[in-house]
Each structure stands twice: as structure tokens, then as C-alpha cells.
Design an enzyme around this catalytic site. Structure first.
Site, PDB file in Angstrom:
ATOM      1  N   HIS A 174      10.237  85.182  60.738  1.00  0.00           N
ATOM      2  CA  HIS A 174      11.066  84.806  61.884  1.00  0.00           C
ATOM      3  C   HIS A 174      12.348  84.189  61.352  1.00  0.00           C
ATOM      4  CE1 HIS A 174      12.344  82.564  65.460  1.00  0.00           C
ATOM      5  NE2 HIS A 174      11.520  83.305  66.168  1.00  0.00           N
TER       6      HIS A 174
ATOM      7  N   ASP B 271      10.823  86.828  75.037  1.00  0.00           N
ATOM      8  CA  ASP B 271      10.790  85.507  74.395  1.00  0.00           C
ATOM      9  C   ASP B 271      11.135  84.460  75.434  1.00  0.00           C
ATOM     10  OD1 ASP B 271      10.505  83.666  72.409  1.00  0.00           O
ATOM     11  OD2 ASP B 271      12.023  84.484  71.092  1.00  0.00           O
ATOM     12  N   HIS B 272      11.621  83.317  74.992  1.00  0.00           N
ATOM     13  CA  HIS B 272      11.871  82.216  75.933  1.00  0.00           C
ATOM     14  C   HIS B 272      12.405  82.710  77.268  1.00  0.00           C
ATOM     15  CE1 HIS B 272      12.777  79.458  72.239  1.00  0.00           C
ATOM     16  NE2 HIS B 272      11.598  80.063  72.182  1.00  0.00           N
TER      17      HIS B 272
ATOM     18  N   HIS C 225      11.410  89.848  69.023  1.00  0.00           N
ATOM     19  CA  HIS C 225      11.449  88.815  70.054  1.00  0.00           C
ATOM     20  C   HIS C 225      12.762  89.031  70.785  1.00  0.00           C
ATOM     21  CE1 HIS C 225       8.854  85.498  67.871  1.00  0.00           C
ATOM     22  NE2 HIS C 225       8.168  86.598  68.153  1.00  0.00           N
TER      23      HIS C 225
ATOM     24  N   CYS D  82      14.410  88.230  65.999  1.00  0.00           N
ATOM     25  CA  CYS D  82      14.510  87.350  67.159  1.00  0.00           C
ATOM     26  C   CYS D  82      15.975  87.271  67.584  1.00  0.00           C
ATOM     27  CB  CYS D  82      13.968  85.965  66.823  1.00  0.00           C
ATOM     28  SG  CYS D  82      14.166  84.820  68.207  1.00  0.00           S
TER      29      CYS D  82
ATOM     30  N   TYR E 150       8.316  78.938  77.942  1.00  0.00           N
ATOM     31  CA  TYR E 150       7.103  79.767  77.934  1.00  0.00           C
ATOM     32  C   TYR E 150       6.342  79.769  79.261  1.00  0.00           C
ATOM     33  CZ  TYR E 150       7.669  80.804  73.012  1.00  0.00           C
ATOM     34  OH  TYR E 150       8.149  81.289  71.820  1.00  0.00           O
TER      35      TYR E 150
HETATM   36  C1  DNO Z   1       9.921  80.072  69.264  1.00  0.00           C
HETATM   37  C2  DNO Z   1       9.100  80.919  68.397  1.00  0.00           C
HETATM   38  C3  DNO Z   1       8.958  80.329  67.014  1.00  0.00           C
HETATM   39  C4  DNO Z   1       8.089  81.209  66.140  1.00  0.00           C
HETATM   40  C5  DNO Z   1       7.943  80.705  64.729  1.00  0.00           C
HETATM   41  C6  DNO Z   1       7.282  81.747  63.882  1.00  0.00           C
HETATM   42  O1  DNO Z   1       9.872  80.200  70.436  1.00  0.00           O
HETATM   43  O2  DNO Z   1       9.601  82.188  68.357  1.00  0.00           O
HETATM   44  O3  DNO Z   1       8.350  79.075  67.139  1.00  0.00           O
HETATM   45  O4  DNO Z   1       6.826  81.277  66.688  1.00  0.00           O
HETATM   46  O5  DNO Z   1       9.148  80.366  64.172  1.00  0.00           O
HETATM   47  O6  DNO Z   1       6.690  81.140  62.793  1.00  0.00           O
END
Ligand code: DNO
Length: 355
Positions: A196, A306-307, A261, A234, A320
Site C-alpha cells: 500500500h 475505499d473511504h 483501492h 490506492c 468505512y
Molecule cells: C486505509 C487503508 C490502510 C491500509 C494499510 C495496508 O484506509 O487503506 O490502512 O489498510 O495501509 O497495510
């Protein structure tokens, strides 16, 4: 593409049954949360998690995350034992059909926002980042929901001290040592490691960060060419750096991106931003162009929204909640469907033209 959804295990307020009802949802991305960082994940715990997912009709092919112990990042003598433990966890996960592990190599802190309850004019609540607020934070008492690790103030202080003088180059060498140590377990199990990016993609609180850009990707591939050494793309993390051209990166690394992501953010000035709904029109990240670039260049990995924002009165874990991420999943599914069909049509036309 396989659409997935993050599930924080049995503690998550969102049920597997609810996740299963999101259109096109193939599985969850989850983790064993009650094993101390650095210990081997026992087979029984993985089996239990897998059984819960299977019973709910969801796959469990992606783990997010198996956290990397700070001693590995710091290159301490204990790292050999810890890397061997990590490799054993990979082997254990391999027995349960896991295909991809998302991890990060950020010193001490994972992703970072300064405001977890930024209220937008329409009433939606999202995460935000303001450089001026960062300076006001007490870095010895930090904790964000969604982080896999938590430290006591004393531990945190000790860690911040331990990182003093660790350069970007040393941190990178420690990452390479870690990867070389676990690649044999990946070769055996077929599991892809997907790092990530650092979020935000620059040094924070005087800590070095090394996974920030296309140059970092190049450096990682050159140092550890094994195909199992890959990326979690991401868009929110990399996209916080205005220097990153995301559609270009998506195109170039599509086959090494094992996990995407996909999320949105809107800049309010050079460094500050807030997170928003997933749609391209809602921010500065061209999600449409990224999906097209991934599809065109052979991406075959996992995707998750993602978020998201907290909307419709939901008071979920910041970033989340269920509703906005479910909307995001539907939007992304639509984009992928269009891009994949366009791609198939183009291939068909090219074939007829050359036949
Ligand atoms: C945030 C996530 C991160 C991810 C870590 C992977 O929302 O995408 O916390 O899980 O960085 O290790």
C-alpha cells in the site's frame, strides 16, 4: 476484476449479510485482528474467518493487512525471526485460498488524516487533511480508527526515537530484505504481495516514507523483480500527491497492481483536501480514466471501494460506513463494465480489420 469490500472481522458493525447484498460483491477483504503484530497467524483463526465468509456466500481471497513489525522496518536483529514468522503466516493463509496480501511499510503510522468529521455543505461527513492542523497534533497520542496497530504513549515515544536517523535509503534496504525473505513463501503459495502506498505520499512527523510515486514503484521492481512483489494502487493515497499522474501509473503498472483501492478526494489548496464520494465529478481524481487505463492494460486484480462518506444518518467508522462505500462499489462496477465491454469491442474490430 473482482469487486470486494473491507470487513473488519466480527467486531465490524457492518454484517457480512449486508455486504453480500451489494450488487456484484464477490468477497471481503479482511484480517485476523487478535494476534499481536509479529506473531504467526494460527491456522485455526484463519479457518474460522474463512468459514464465516464462506457461510455468508463471500470469498476471502485478499487479506488487508498482515502488518509488518516495526523491528523489520527498523532493521533490528530480531527481524530474521519476525520475517520467518511473516513467511509462515503467508504459508498458513495459502492453505485457505488467499491470493493477495495488502501490507504497508510506513514507519509507525498508517494512513493519516487530521479531521475525521469534516461536515460537507450537504451534510455528508468525511475525512479531511489540513497541513496546518498536522502541526498542532500531539504526535505521541495518535490513533486513527482503521489502523491495524495501536501503541501506548510510551511505546510511541520509543518508536519515534528509534526512527531518528533512519534514512530513506535504509528504510528501503529494510523493505528489500523483508521482501527477499518472504518471496519463497509467495512462490510456494502463489500469493501476491501488494504494498500500500504511503498516505499521504510524503514524509510526515519527520518519519521517512518511501512508497510515494512511480519512481518508488520502479525502484521496488528493480530491487525485487519477482512477480509476487506488487502493488495496492490506492488512488486516494497516491492522488494526495499532485505530482502523481494516476492514469499513467495505472496504465504502466496494470499487471503488477494486484489490488486497487479506488477513492476520491477534492483539493482545497496545494496540500489540503477532503475525501468525497467515488464519482469522478466529485473531486480531483479521474476515476474514469484510471479504470479505463487499468482495463486496457490487462489489470486482473481485486478492487474495493475505499473511504466513503458517512451519509443518510449513518454513524459508521470514519471512512468505512456501509452506504457510501456500497454506492462506490456500484459506480465502480458500472465503470468496469463499460470499460471491459469497450475493450472487448475494440479488440473485435481490430481483429476484423486485420483479418
Ligand atoms: C486505509 C487503508 C490502510 C491500509 C494499510 C495496508 O484506509 O487503506 O490502512 O489498510 O495501509 O497495510
Amino acid at each position: 476484476m473482482k469487486m470486494t469490500f473491507r470487513w473488519f472481522g466480527e467486531q465490524d458493525s457492518i454484517s457480512l449479510a449486508a455486504i453480500r447484498q451489494i450488487p456484484n460483491m464477490s468477497g471481503v477483504v479482511t484480517a485476523v485482528y487478535d494476534v499481536p503484530v509479529g506473531d504467526v497467524w494460527p491456522v485455526e483463526k484463519i479457518a474460522r474467518l474463512k468459514a464465516l465468509c464462506r457461510r455468508a456466500g463471500l470469498s476471502m481471497e485478499v487479506i488487508e493487512s498482515v502488518p509488518v513489525h516495526e523491528d523489520i522496518k527498523l532493521g533490528k536483529p530480531s527481524r530474521d525471526r519476525l520475517i520467518a514468522n511473516y513467511a509462515q503466516t503467508i504459508r498458513n493463509l495459502g492453505k485457505f485460498g488467499v491470493r493477495c496480501i495488502c501490507y504497508n511499510f510506513m514507519p509507525v503510522f498508517d494512513w493519516f488524516r487530521t479531521d475525521l468529521h469534516y461536515v460537507q455543505p450537504n451534510g455528508a461527513v468525511s475525512l479531511a487533511y489540513r497541513e496546518s492542523d498536522l502541526r498542532k497534533l500531539d504526535k505521541h497520542h495518535l490513533r486513527l480508527p482503521g489502523w491495524d496497530e495501536s501503541y501506548s504513549p510510551e511505546e510511541l515515544h520509543g518508536l519515534l526515537e528509534a526512527y531518528r536517523g533512519i534514512t530513506h535509503e535504509q528504510l528501503f534496504e529494510n523493505l528489500v530484505c523483508f521482501l527477499n525473505g518472504i518471496m519463497p513463501a509467495c512462490d510456494e503459495t502463489g500469493i501476491d504481495m501488494a504494498i500500500h502506498p504511503d498516505d499521504p505520499p510524503w514524509d510526515i512527523l519527520s518519519l521517512p516514507r518511501i512508497v510515494t510515486s512511480a519512481q518508488s514503484y520502479e525502484k521496488m521492481i528493480a530491487a525485487v523483480p519477482n512477480v509476487h512483489n506488487g502493488f495496492t494502487f490506492c488512488t486516494g493515497s497516491l492522488g494526495a500527491g499532485r505530482f502523481n499522474d494516476l492514469p499513467k501509473m495505472a496504465a504502466k503498472y496494470a499487471k503488477r497492481i494486484y489490488f486497487a483501492h479506488l477513492r476520491q478526494l477534492r483539493f482545497v489548496n496545494e496540500t489540503d483536501f477532503f475525501e468525497n464520494g467515488h464519482q469522478t465529478q466529485d473531486g480531483n481524481i479521474d476515476i474514469y480514466a484510471i479504470v479505463k487505463a487499468l482495463v486496457k492494460n490487462g489489470f486482473a486484480g481485486y478492487v474495493r471501494p475505499d473511504h466513503g462518506r458517512n451519509i443518510w444518518g449513518e454513524n459508521g467508522k470514519p471512512g468505512y460506513g456501509l452506504y457510501d462505500r456500497a454506492l462506490g462499489a456500484c459506480y465502480l462496477t458500472g465503470l468496469f463494465e463499460a470499460a471491459e465491454k469497450d475493450e472487448a469491442n475494440e479488440r473485435c474490430h481490430d481483429h476484423h480489420r486485420t483479418a
